[in-house]
Scaffold this motif. Structure first.
Motif, PDB file in Angstrom:
ATOM      1  N   TYR A  38       0.789  -1.221   0.000  1.00  7.28           N
ATOM      2  CA  TYR A  38       0.000   0.000   0.000  1.00  7.28           C
ATOM      3  C   TYR A  38       0.824   1.275   0.000  1.00  7.28           C
ATOM      4  CZ  TYR A  38      -3.848  -3.163   0.731  1.00  7.28           C
ATOM      5  OH  TYR A  38      -4.758  -4.155   0.583  1.00  7.28           O
ATOM      6  N   ALA A  50       3.092   6.350  -4.792  1.00  6.77           N
ATOM      7  CA  ALA A  50       4.050   6.558  -5.885  1.00  6.77           C
ATOM      8  C   ALA A  50       3.434   6.208  -7.240  1.00  6.77           C
ATOM      9  CB  ALA A  50       5.304   5.724  -5.632  1.00  6.77           C
ATOM     10  N   VAL A 101       7.447   4.818   5.527  1.00  2.00           N
ATOM     11  CA  VAL A 101       6.505   3.871   4.928  1.00  2.00           C
ATOM     12  C   VAL A 101       5.124   4.033   5.559  1.00  2.00           C
ATOM     13  CG1 VAL A 101       5.922   1.421   4.769  1.00  2.00           C
ATOM     14  CG2 VAL A 101       8.214   2.189   4.169  1.00  2.00           C
ATOM     15  N   VAL A 102       5.100   4.214   6.897  1.00  2.95           N
ATOM     16  CA  VAL A 102       3.813   4.444   7.563  1.00  2.95           C
ATOM     17  C   VAL A 102       3.139   5.679   6.964  1.00  2.95           C
ATOM     18  CG1 VAL A 102       2.694   5.023   9.748  1.00  2.95           C
ATOM     19  CG2 VAL A 102       4.519   3.322   9.703  1.00  2.95           C
ATOM     20  N   ALA A 103       3.914   6.749   6.771  1.00  2.00           N
ATOM     21  CA  ALA A 103       3.355   7.982   6.202  1.00  2.00           C
ATOM     22  C   ALA A 103       2.817   7.737   4.799  1.00  2.00           C
ATOM     23  CB  ALA A 103       4.413   9.078   6.179  1.00  2.00           C
ATOM     24  N   LEU A 104       3.567   6.996   3.977  1.00  2.00           N
ATOM     25  CA  LEU A 104       3.125   6.732   2.599  1.00  2.00           C
ATOM     26  C   LEU A 104       1.844   5.910   2.581  1.00  2.00           C
ATOM     27  CD1 LEU A 104       6.467   6.074   0.692  1.00  2.00           C
ATOM     28  CD2 LEU A 104       5.060   8.118   0.709  1.00  2.00           C
ATOM     29  N   ILE A 105       1.715   4.970   3.516  1.00  4.55           N
ATOM     30  CA  ILE A 105       0.488   4.175   3.575  1.00  4.55           C
ATOM     31  C   ILE A 105      -0.692   5.065   3.970  1.00  4.55           C
ATOM     32  CG2 ILE A 105      -0.647   2.162   4.574  1.00  4.55           C
ATOM     33  CD1 ILE A 105       2.040   0.892   5.027  1.00  4.55           C
ATOM     34  N   ILE A 106      -0.440   6.008   4.916  1.00  5.01           N
ATOM     35  CA  ILE A 106      -1.514   6.923   5.307  1.00  5.01           C
ATOM     36  C   ILE A 106      -1.950   7.768   4.105  1.00  5.01           C
ATOM     37  CG2 ILE A 106      -2.101   8.921   6.755  1.00  5.01           C
ATOM     38  CD1 ILE A 106      -0.238   7.738   8.904  1.00  5.01           C
ATOM     39  N   VAL A 107      -0.966   8.241   3.321  1.00  9.98           N
ATOM     40  CA  VAL A 107      -1.304   9.027   2.126  1.00  9.98           C
ATOM     41  C   VAL A 107      -2.150   8.189   1.166  1.00  9.98           C
ATOM     42  CG1 VAL A 107      -0.380  10.187   0.087  1.00  9.98           C
ATOM     43  CG2 VAL A 107       0.733  10.509   2.287  1.00  9.98           C
ATOM     44  N   ALA A 108      -1.774   6.913   0.996  1.00  5.86           N
ATOM     45  CA  ALA A 108      -2.540   6.031   0.107  1.00  5.86           C
ATOM     46  C   ALA A 108      -3.973   5.883   0.608  1.00  5.86           C
ATOM     47  CB  ALA A 108      -1.870   4.668   0.000  1.00  5.86           C
ATOM     48  N   ALA A 109      -4.130   5.690   1.923  1.00  6.48           N
ATOM     49  CA  ALA A 109      -5.474   5.551   2.495  1.00  6.48           C
ATOM     50  C   ALA A 109      -6.277   6.823   2.251  1.00  6.48           C
ATOM     51  CB  ALA A 109      -5.379   5.262   3.997  1.00  6.48           C
ATOM     52  N   TYR A 110      -5.604   7.960   2.405  1.00 10.71           N
ATOM     53  CA  TYR A 110      -6.280   9.242   2.196  1.00 10.71           C
ATOM     54  C   TYR A 110      -6.732   9.403   0.741  1.00 10.71           C
ATOM     55  CZ  TYR A 110      -6.672  14.216   1.281  1.00 10.71           C
ATOM     56  OH  TYR A 110      -7.104  15.431   0.845  1.00 10.71           O
ATOM     57  N   LYS A 111      -5.820   9.068  -0.194  1.00 13.08           N
ATOM     58  CA  LYS A 111      -6.144   9.245  -1.613  1.00 13.08           C
ATOM     59  C   LYS A 111      -7.267   8.307  -2.062  1.00 13.08           C
ATOM     60  CE  LYS A 111      -2.594  11.941  -2.954  1.00 13.08           C
ATOM     61  NZ  LYS A 111      -2.194  12.803  -4.024  1.00 13.08           N
ATOM     62  N   VAL A 112      -7.161   7.052  -1.637  1.00 12.16           N
ATOM     63  CA  VAL A 112      -8.196   6.095  -2.030  1.00 12.16           C
ATOM     64  C   VAL A 112      -9.498   6.431  -1.309  1.00 12.16           C
ATOM     65  CG1 VAL A 112      -8.883   3.671  -1.979  1.00 12.16           C
ATOM     66  CG2 VAL A 112      -6.565   4.287  -2.600  1.00 12.16           C
ATOM     67  N   GLY A 113      -9.377   6.833  -0.031  1.00  7.81           N
ATOM     68  CA  GLY A 113     -10.565   7.180   0.742  1.00  7.81           C
ATOM     69  C   GLY A 113     -11.311   8.363   0.162  1.00  7.81           C
TER      70      GLY A 113
END
Lengths: 211, 177
Positions: free
Chosen positions: A31, A36, A127-139
């Motif tokens: 995730y 990226a 990596v934790v930050a990037l996963i949060i960004v992914a959750a935000y974008k998909v959310g």
């Protein structure tokens, strides 16, 4: 070689290069990569619409295997069919394949050096930050009314506090979706299945300063 | 032996839903059961696989293939674990792209997307918890939170490339810890 054929080969080459570049940044796998991939395929190449990232992750997440590799296959297939999918997957796998070998040689030497451990800790936080960004974008494209918010919240709780296999959640999603939409239609409520397209267009122009 | 590697990882590839850490236990059972290596050696390979970018499951497959049959073994094991997901994604994508306009498909994705969002949030929580020690209030945890917040700001507000963010965090880690 006709023009169409050449354009197709060009697309394949581009797919290969883009995912080859993405390969080394797939730390933490899955995730964290979505951020990226979204940047390359939506913002830079305009291969996908912003709203399509949610579809990509949904398809990639419901198949077995790593999300990053599956996303590469999805984008490749969407752009250039089966050869595109194969090209994108080879592109994203190749760098890791090489890095794994390099690590197996150097890893044993550096494993116990404290500063390497410190660097890996820093990467872990990123990596934790990037996963949060992914959750935000998909959310942003998937959560737009009360029912979707409840479904997302419930799935986090189920994952945190039960040992239910992920596959049941993924299978349950479509069933829940169809049930909610059918119920809403039966009650005569407006039942949008996607965020309105207008919102997406707005989001491209307005920088995300409100975060 | 080369085909044996291929088929074992093909089988694992078919059932590796959720990817990553969930299937490590499965791989261990197959590999140790087949007598390819000891549990201890397997754990060392997994730690190594976690340090490289990419899916930990795929990396583990690569390393096991390599340890058994050199580079051809690594290639066979990697192809074996990748192939099922590649085929299934192509199948799903073709169905999805063909039926995109269908209102039932839209309704299914309406339900599926928030669940995937939930999965990603869970991944973030899980990954964050994996990095901290038992005691929450110490220098290490605080440093991780600072780096994490800095990364969020860098990606969302300043649009810095995720790869650059990872490199900078490695430097920050060296400075802070």
């Amino acid at each position: 070689m006709n023009v169409q054929h050449r354009a197709y080969m060009h697309t394949l080459a581009q797919l290969f290069v883009v995912f080859l570049k993405l390969g080394p940044s797939t730390f933490g796998g899955g995730y964290a990569m979505i951020t990226a991939i979204e940047r390359e395929t939506v913002d830079k190449k305009h291969w996908l619409q912003p709203g399509e990232v949610g579809d990509m992750v949904s398809v990639a997440g419901s198949a077995p295997g790593g999300v990053a590799v599956n996303s590469a296959a999805f984008v490749g297939y969407r752009l250039a069919g089966v050869p595109g999918a194969v090209t994108a997957v080879i592109g994203i796998i190749l760098p890791t394949f090489v890095i794994v070998f390099a690590l197996s040689i150097f890893g044993a030497i550096f494993k116990d050096v404290p500063k390497v451990e410190a660097a890996l800790k820093g990467v872990h936080a990123a990596v934790v930050a990037l996963i949060i960004v992914a959750a935000y974008k998909v959310g942003k494209t998937s959560i737009f009314d009360a029912s979707t918010l409840v479904i997302a919240g419930l799935s986090v709780l189920v994952l945190l506090f039960t040992t239910l296999n992920t596959i049941y959640l993924i299978l349950g999603g479509p069933v829940l979706g169809m049930a909610v939409i059918a119920a809403k239609r039966a009650l005569g409520m407006a039942a949008l299945t996607e965020k309105e397209a207008q919102d997406n267009r707005l989001e491209i122009n307005v920088p995300e300063y409100y975060i | 032996m080369l085909w044996q590697l291929f088929f074992v990882f093909l089988k694992i590839g078919c059932i590796s839903f959720g990817g990553g850490y969930a299937i490590i236990a499965l791989i261990q059972r197959e590999v140790v059961g087949a007598g390819w290596m000891e549990g201890q050696q397997f754990q060392e390979l997994v730690a190594l696989a976690g340090m490289a970018p990419g899916s930990i499951a795929t990396n583990t497959a690569t390393l096991i293939g390599y340890s058994q049959m050199g580079i051809p073994g690594a290639a066979m094991a990697t192809i074996g674990i990748i192939l099922p997901s590649l085929l299934i994604v192509i199948l799903f994508a073709s169905i999805f792209l063909r039926l995109q306009g269908n209102s039932w498909v839209r309704a299914s994705f309406y339900g599926l997307r928030p669940i995937i969002t939930g999965l990603i949030m869970y991944a973030a929580i899980h990954f964050a918890a994996g990095g901290t020690n038992r005691s929450l209030l110490n220098w290490s945890t605080l440093g991780m939170v600072i780096i994490c917040a800095g990364c969020l700001l860098a990606v969302l507000k300043f649009k810095i490339h995720p790869f650059a963010v990872i490199l900078l965090s490695a430097v920050a880690g060296i400075v802070l810890f």
